[in-house]
Design a protein around this motif. Structure first.
Motif, PDB file in Angstrom:
ATOM      1  N   ILE A 186     -69.061 -21.013 -26.490  1.00 45.46           N
ATOM      2  CA  ILE A 186     -68.029 -21.880 -25.921  1.00 45.46           C
ATOM      3  C   ILE A 186     -67.171 -22.496 -27.032  1.00 45.46           C
ATOM      4  O   ILE A 186     -65.954 -22.617 -26.900  1.00 45.46           O
ATOM      5  N   VAL A 187     -67.806 -22.845 -28.160  1.00 49.05           N
ATOM      6  CA  VAL A 187     -67.031 -23.433 -29.258  1.00 49.05           C
ATOM      7  C   VAL A 187     -66.112 -22.394 -29.897  1.00 49.05           C
ATOM      8  O   VAL A 187     -64.945 -22.649 -30.147  1.00 49.05           O
ATOM      9  N   SER A 188     -66.659 -21.171 -30.134  1.00 49.38           N
ATOM     10  CA  SER A 188     -65.818 -20.231 -30.891  1.00 49.38           C
ATOM     11  C   SER A 188     -64.987 -19.307 -30.006  1.00 49.38           C
ATOM     12  O   SER A 188     -64.057 -18.684 -30.503  1.00 49.38           O
ATOM     13  N   LEU A 189     -65.308 -19.201 -28.699  1.00 50.64           N
ATOM     14  CA  LEU A 189     -64.566 -18.336 -27.772  1.00 50.64           C
ATOM     15  C   LEU A 189     -64.031 -17.071 -28.453  1.00 50.64           C
ATOM     16  O   LEU A 189     -62.819 -16.907 -28.634  1.00 50.64           O
ATOM     17  N   PRO A 190     -64.949 -16.168 -28.843  1.00 54.13           N
ATOM     18  CA  PRO A 190     -64.512 -15.011 -29.630  1.00 54.13           C
ATOM     19  C   PRO A 190     -63.698 -14.026 -28.790  1.00 54.13           C
ATOM     20  O   PRO A 190     -63.907 -13.921 -27.581  1.00 54.13           O
ATOM     21  N   PRO A 191     -62.771 -13.304 -29.425  1.00 49.54           N
ATOM     22  CA  PRO A 191     -62.110 -12.211 -28.712  1.00 49.54           C
ATOM     23  C   PRO A 191     -63.074 -11.026 -28.588  1.00 49.54           C
ATOM     24  O   PRO A 191     -63.923 -10.823 -29.459  1.00 49.54           O
ATOM     25  N   LEU A 192     -62.963 -10.275 -27.492  1.00 49.08           N
ATOM     26  CA  LEU A 192     -63.834  -9.112 -27.305  1.00 49.08           C
ATOM     27  C   LEU A 192     -63.175  -7.911 -27.979  1.00 49.08           C
ATOM     28  O   LEU A 192     -62.074  -7.501 -27.596  1.00 49.08           O
ATOM     29  N   GLN A 193     -63.835  -7.362 -28.998  1.00 47.11           N
ATOM     30  CA  GLN A 193     -63.268  -6.234 -29.738  1.00 47.11           C
ATOM     31  C   GLN A 193     -63.465  -4.917 -28.996  1.00 47.11           C
ATOM     32  O   GLN A 193     -62.705  -3.977 -29.151  1.00 47.11           O
ATOM     33  N   MET A 194     -64.529  -4.870 -28.199  1.00 49.41           N
ATOM     34  CA  MET A 194     -64.848  -3.647 -27.455  1.00 49.41           C
ATOM     35  C   MET A 194     -63.815  -3.482 -26.340  1.00 49.41           C
ATOM     36  O   MET A 194     -63.452  -4.454 -25.693  1.00 49.41           O
ATOM     37  N   PRO A 195     -63.325  -2.248 -26.090  1.00 51.20           N
ATOM     38  CA  PRO A 195     -62.410  -2.076 -24.960  1.00 51.20           C
ATOM     39  C   PRO A 195     -63.131  -2.274 -23.625  1.00 51.20           C
ATOM     40  O   PRO A 195     -64.358  -2.289 -23.569  1.00 51.20           O
ATOM     41  N   ALA A 196     -62.336  -2.405 -22.553  1.00 55.26           N
ATOM     42  CA  ALA A 196     -62.922  -2.598 -21.223  1.00 55.26           C
ATOM     43  C   ALA A 196     -63.794  -1.402 -20.861  1.00 55.26           C
ATOM     44  O   ALA A 196     -64.898  -1.554 -20.331  1.00 55.26           O
ATOM     45  N   LEU A 197     -63.280  -0.203 -21.129  1.00 53.88           N
ATOM     46  CA  LEU A 197     -64.042   1.022 -20.867  1.00 53.88           C
ATOM     47  C   LEU A 197     -63.925   1.913 -22.096  1.00 53.88           C
ATOM     48  O   LEU A 197     -62.856   2.012 -22.689  1.00 53.88           O
ATOM     49  N   THR A 198     -65.020   2.563 -22.472  1.00 57.14           N
ATOM     50  CA  THR A 198     -64.947   3.539 -23.552  1.00 57.14           C
ATOM     51  C   THR A 198     -65.026   4.932 -22.944  1.00 57.14           C
ATOM     52  O   THR A 198     -65.315   5.076 -21.750  1.00 57.14           O
ATOM     53  N   GLN A 199     -64.812   5.953 -23.783  1.00 49.48           N
ATOM     54  CA  GLN A 199     -64.894   7.317 -23.242  1.00 49.48           C
ATOM     55  C   GLN A 199     -66.331   7.689 -22.903  1.00 49.48           C
ATOM     56  O   GLN A 199     -66.577   8.697 -22.261  1.00 49.48           O
ATOM     57  N   PHE A 200     -67.312   6.837 -23.302  1.00 44.01           N
ATOM     58  CA  PHE A 200     -68.711   7.201 -23.081  1.00 44.01           C
ATOM     59  C   PHE A 200     -69.161   7.015 -21.639  1.00 44.01           C
ATOM     60  O   PHE A 200     -70.302   7.312 -21.301  1.00 44.01           O
ATOM     61  N   THR A 201     -68.258   6.509 -20.777  1.00 41.09           N
ATOM     62  CA  THR A 201     -68.614   6.458 -19.351  1.00 41.09           C
ATOM     63  C   THR A 201     -68.869   7.873 -18.809  1.00 41.09           C
ATOM     64  O   THR A 201     -69.447   8.029 -17.753  1.00 41.09           O
ATOM     65  N   ASP A 202     -68.440   8.914 -19.568  1.00 41.62           N
ATOM     66  CA  ASP A 202     -68.651  10.285 -19.111  1.00 41.62           C
ATOM     67  C   ASP A 202     -70.058  10.797 -19.413  1.00 41.62           C
ATOM     68  O   ASP A 202     -70.390  11.931 -19.088  1.00 41.62           O
ATOM     69  N   GLY A 203     -70.882   9.987 -20.064  1.00 43.92           N
ATOM     70  CA  GLY A 203     -72.270  10.401 -20.275  1.00 43.92           C
ATOM     71  C   GLY A 203     -72.574  10.858 -21.686  1.00 43.92           C
ATOM     72  O   GLY A 203     -73.720  11.162 -22.008  1.00 43.92           O
ATOM     73  N   SER A 204     -71.563  10.893 -22.564  1.00 45.64           N
ATOM     74  CA  SER A 204     -71.788  11.422 -23.911  1.00 45.64           C
ATOM     75  C   SER A 204     -72.127  10.327 -24.920  1.00 45.64           C
ATOM     76  O   SER A 204     -72.082  10.564 -26.121  1.00 45.64           O
ATOM     77  N   GLY A 205     -72.450   9.125 -24.452  1.00 43.22           N
ATOM     78  CA  GLY A 205     -72.655   7.984 -25.350  1.00 43.22           C
ATOM     79  C   GLY A 205     -73.778   8.189 -26.346  1.00 43.22           C
ATOM     80  O   GLY A 205     -74.790   8.803 -26.036  1.00 43.22           O
ATOM     81  N   PRO A 206     -73.595   7.688 -27.577  1.00 38.60           N
ATOM     82  CA  PRO A 206     -74.626   7.869 -28.595  1.00 38.60           C
ATOM     83  C   PRO A 206     -75.808   6.898 -28.460  1.00 38.60           C
ATOM     84  O   PRO A 206     -76.897   7.201 -28.934  1.00 38.60           O
ATOM     85  N   VAL A 207     -75.600   5.745 -27.812  1.00 41.90           N
ATOM     86  CA  VAL A 207     -76.669   4.744 -27.747  1.00 41.90           C
ATOM     87  C   VAL A 207     -77.769   5.215 -26.807  1.00 41.90           C
ATOM     88  O   VAL A 207     -78.963   5.126 -27.097  1.00 41.90           O
TER      89      VAL A 207
END
Lengths: 689, 65
Positions: free
Chosen positions: A299-320
């Motif tokens: 709440i104090v630092s209210l960081p910006p989100l660097q990650m996009p809303a959706l990545t291309q890994f929604t297609d199933g090819s994600g490395p994690v």
């Protein structure tokens, strides 16, 4: 007028939530501030609590403050104790919140922040909080019966046995995957290893203090414990700077896995007062403090989100982890959206403490909203890292190679940027030799937390201390869960085993205790070790199994809830539990199916086994698998994982079929619509304690 | 704030924290035994704490992931 005013306020809150969601969903190509995410979450929670939980409280259960709770009627001074609602709330929250809501959202961030946000917020409002509340209210109306008992009595013996065996299966997978998270966080980290190692003697000193020196002075002992674990952080740093000592504590994954198994075995057969109880007090403190600190930091630092809303890994090819956004986002984030395990807590200690049954709404539904908020914060911490750093930490070496240069190359191919020098600088800043492929979620969460905390207190110079504080905090309560879970697993195994051989069930007979503890440790230890040596990174196979098992238990809980609602004659409100039930069935069955039969070798256990078989035949084994024996072990583990996934899927089908049979019987009039709850007795006055 | 009320506040806060982290409440147990089972001998503090801890850590209902 006040009514009109209240109406206007609620309309405003709904509009705010909608606007925040719209902003989150439509953002493309620019960073968005975490404030939008917080607004969406908090406004949605308020609306869900005000309207949806009210529906359950008044229309379904008709919770009544004048109806005496089990704690009041059966007050025995130790098990059933009427307790102030805020204390029950805190106690219940401390019991349900663990590493789950922190790790799941961190892993699911590979899809971008949007799938996680939507599932965490919508899932909790319509699923998780509903489940916890319904099970808590049902148990309170039945003298605090457990989920297993209710499954047996409300649905039938088949459902009861399935629920019991599932709980044991879930415990095994849960313990294995949590242990793997710790192993991955401590691998080649002398600082972390020493700090966590020191928490063991610290807990023992507390235990001895509480037993012999100042019996029962828990707050004194805990204050001492907190000072000592902070000192342990600095000792860890000192050791990591000593050229002779540091290598002694720089352990491989295999060595750490074996140490954790030995520790858990010893801890689970040692007396409770020596290690488990003091460690549990300590981790409850640290847990609540860190959750509050995380909220303040965000709440104090209210960081910006660097990650996009959706990545291309929604297609199933994600490395994690492998798998498409549906169903795998909904499997990966269990705790925080809906977690079947909570049903055990909501039908365990909590219903025996409620002084007023109307408090079930705040405790059951409210605590789960809090846990969901923890998951939202974990997601923010993960998405506040740049995607390049996030993937370099969370992707296994098989995806990004072993050097900063190869990682930067892989990240660039995914369309993100990573400066190899930045990874080196970050690792140095947090006092680690490397942050590459530190899978399992804990290190990236710790890095995110260290960023947030050092913004508030200490600046960049404090990064290393905050990072290791966060690692220690996660490891502290994971080890507590391992120790307590092994013990509970042992009791459950002894309880099942006594039907086969009576002496095995004797809880105070040492040979039976040692044997059953060893069996439980061997079971989860096998999965842990397999995860450690897995060339794909064990999280990829174990975390989805954990998610499926946890959602299976939620299915059991929602079946029990639906059955109870129908038998109360409230079938027209049964959609409240059936809606999440249908969704979870879809999710668990499709995720289980893909884990079994997907032709993608990173996803399907069977296709991976077939691949290795053909590689053995053609002598083309990959470098990560050195011998034929190792390859055969990989194949065996694939089949074992496939068997476990199949078992969970069959359990879902059995529970569901047995429940539907019961619902049809009641709705068709073949069985009477009679609630099994303890009848209301107006003669038992509710007296405040 | 007077010294007395500060002491009460500190004691109440400590009590709340103890209950939240799940420390068994021995005083309440003794009060219960004396009120409802006159003549019965309550367990000693050590015995009570041991019995509560064994109970707490033998069932799956006391914690989650």
């Amino acid at each position: 007028m006040p009514k009109l005013f209240r109406g206007a306020v609620w309309i405003l809150i709904v509009l705010l939530a909608t606007a925040a969601f719209a902003k989150l969903a439509t953002t493309r190509g620019e960073t968005i501030n975490a404030a939008w995410l917080l607004t969406a979450a908090i406004c949605s929670y308020a609306v869900a609590y005000r309207f949806h939980s009210k529906l359950i409280a008044s229309k379904i259960f008709a919770l009544d403050s004048s109806r005496a709770t089990p704690a009041v009627r059966l007050d025995d001074g130790h098990d059933f104790v009427p307790t102030n609602r805020w204390i029950v709330f805190g106690h219940h929250f401390a019991a349900i919140a663990g590493p789950g809501p922190l790790v799941g959202p961190t892993l699911a961030a590979q899809f971008g922040f949007l799938p996680g946000v939507i599932w965490i917020i919508v899932g909790v409002a319509l699923g998780g909080a509903v489940q916890d509340f319904v099970i808590l209210a049902s148990s309170v109306r039945r003298n605090g019966k457990s989920l297993g008992q209710m499954a047996r009595e409300e649905i039938g013996p088949v459902a009861g046995v399935t629920a019991l065996v599932s709980v044991l299966g879930i415990m095994i997978v849960l313990l294995a995957v949590l242990a793997l998270v710790v192993v991955n966080a401590l691998k080649s980290s002398p600082w972390g290893t020493v700090t966590i190692g020191l928490t063991i003697p610290i807990a023992m000193v507390m235990g001895i203090y509480l037993r012999w020196i100042r019996p029962g002075r828990v707050l004194e002992a805990s204050a001492m414990g907190i000072v000592l674990i902070i000192a342990a952080l600095y000792v860890g740093r000192w050791v990591s700077d000593q050229p002779t000592l540091a290598p002694m504590f720089t352990l491989s994954g295999g060595a750490l896995a074996v140490s954790i198994m030995i520790y858990s075995f010893a801890a689970s057969v040692a007396p409770v007062w020596l290690l488990l109880a003091p460690r549990d007090y300590l981790s409850a403190f640290v847990k609540i403090a860190v959750v509050l600190a995380l909220a303040v930091g965000i709440i104090v630092s209210l960081p910006p989100l660097q990650m996009p809303a959706l990545t291309q890994f929604t297609d199933g090819s994600g490395p994690v982890f492998a798998g498409k956004v549906f169903p795998f986002a909904f499997i990966t984030i269990a705790c925080g959206a809906i977690s079947g395990f909570h049903a055990l807590v909501a039908s365990g200690t909590t219903p025996k403490m409620l002084a007023n049954e109307a408090d079930a709404r705040m405790v059951g539904y409210g605590s789960m909203l809090m846990e969901s908020f923890v998951a939202v914060m974990a997601l923010i911490a993960a998405c506040a890292l740049t995607p390049g750093v996030y993937f370099a930490i969370n992707a296994p070496a098989s995806a990004i190679g072993a050097t900063a240069a190869s990682a930067a190359e892989a990240v660039r191919n995914w369309g993100f940027t990573l400066d190899p020098a930045e990874m080196q600088r970050l690792a140095q800043q947090v006092g680690e030799s490397s942050l590459l492929s530190r899978t399992g979620g804990a290190p990236s969460l710790a890095l995110g937390m260290a960023h947030l905390f050092s913004n508030v207190l200490g600046g960049g110079a404090a990064m290393a201390i905050w990072y290791h504080f966060a690692i220690m905090f996660e490891a502290l309560f994971i080890l507590t869960t391992l120790d307590a879970g092994t013990r509970v697993g042992r009791f459950m195994l002894q309880d099942l085993g006594r039907h086969v051989w009576a002496p095995f069930g004797r809880v105070s007979w040492y040979p039976a205790v040692l044997l059953s503890s060893a069996l439980i440790v061997a079971m989860w230890g096998h999965f842990l070790y397999q995860g450690v040596i897995d060339p794909l990174g064990g999280i990829n196979s174990l975390w989805p199994l954990f998610g499926i098992s946890n959602q299976l238990l939620a299915t059991v809980a929602l079946c029990v809830g639906t059955t109870i609602i129908i038998k109360m004659g409230k079938a027209r409100y049964a959609w409240v539990t059936m809606l999440p039930l249908v969704w979870l069935t879809l999710v668990t069955m499709s995720a289980g199916w893909e884990k079994l039969f997907s032709p993608d070798v990173r996803l399907g256990f069977l296709s991976h086994a077939h691949l290795i078989e053909s590689q053995i035949a053609a002598s083309t084994l990959p470098g990560a698998i050195k011998t034929i024996t190792d390859a055969r072990r990989v194949i065996f583990n694939d089949y074992l994982d496939a068997g476990v996934a199949a078992f969970f899927m069959i359990s879902v089908v059995v529970i569901l079929a047995d429940s539907v049979r019961e619902w049809v019987a009641v709705l068709a009039g073949r069985k009477p619509t009679v609630s099994s709850e303890v009848p209301f007795d107006a003669s038992i006055a509710v007296v405040g304690d | 704030m007077t010294g007395q009320s500060f002491k009460t506040l500190a004691r109440d806060t400590a009590n709340v924290i103890r209950r939240i982290i799940g420390v068994p409440d021995y005083d309440r147990y003794v009060a219960h035994v004396q009120a409802h089972h006159p003549g019965a001998q309550p367990m000693s503090r050590a015995e009570f704490i041991r019995q509560r801890q064994v109970d707490r850590y033998s069932k799956p209902g006391s914690r989650c992931c």
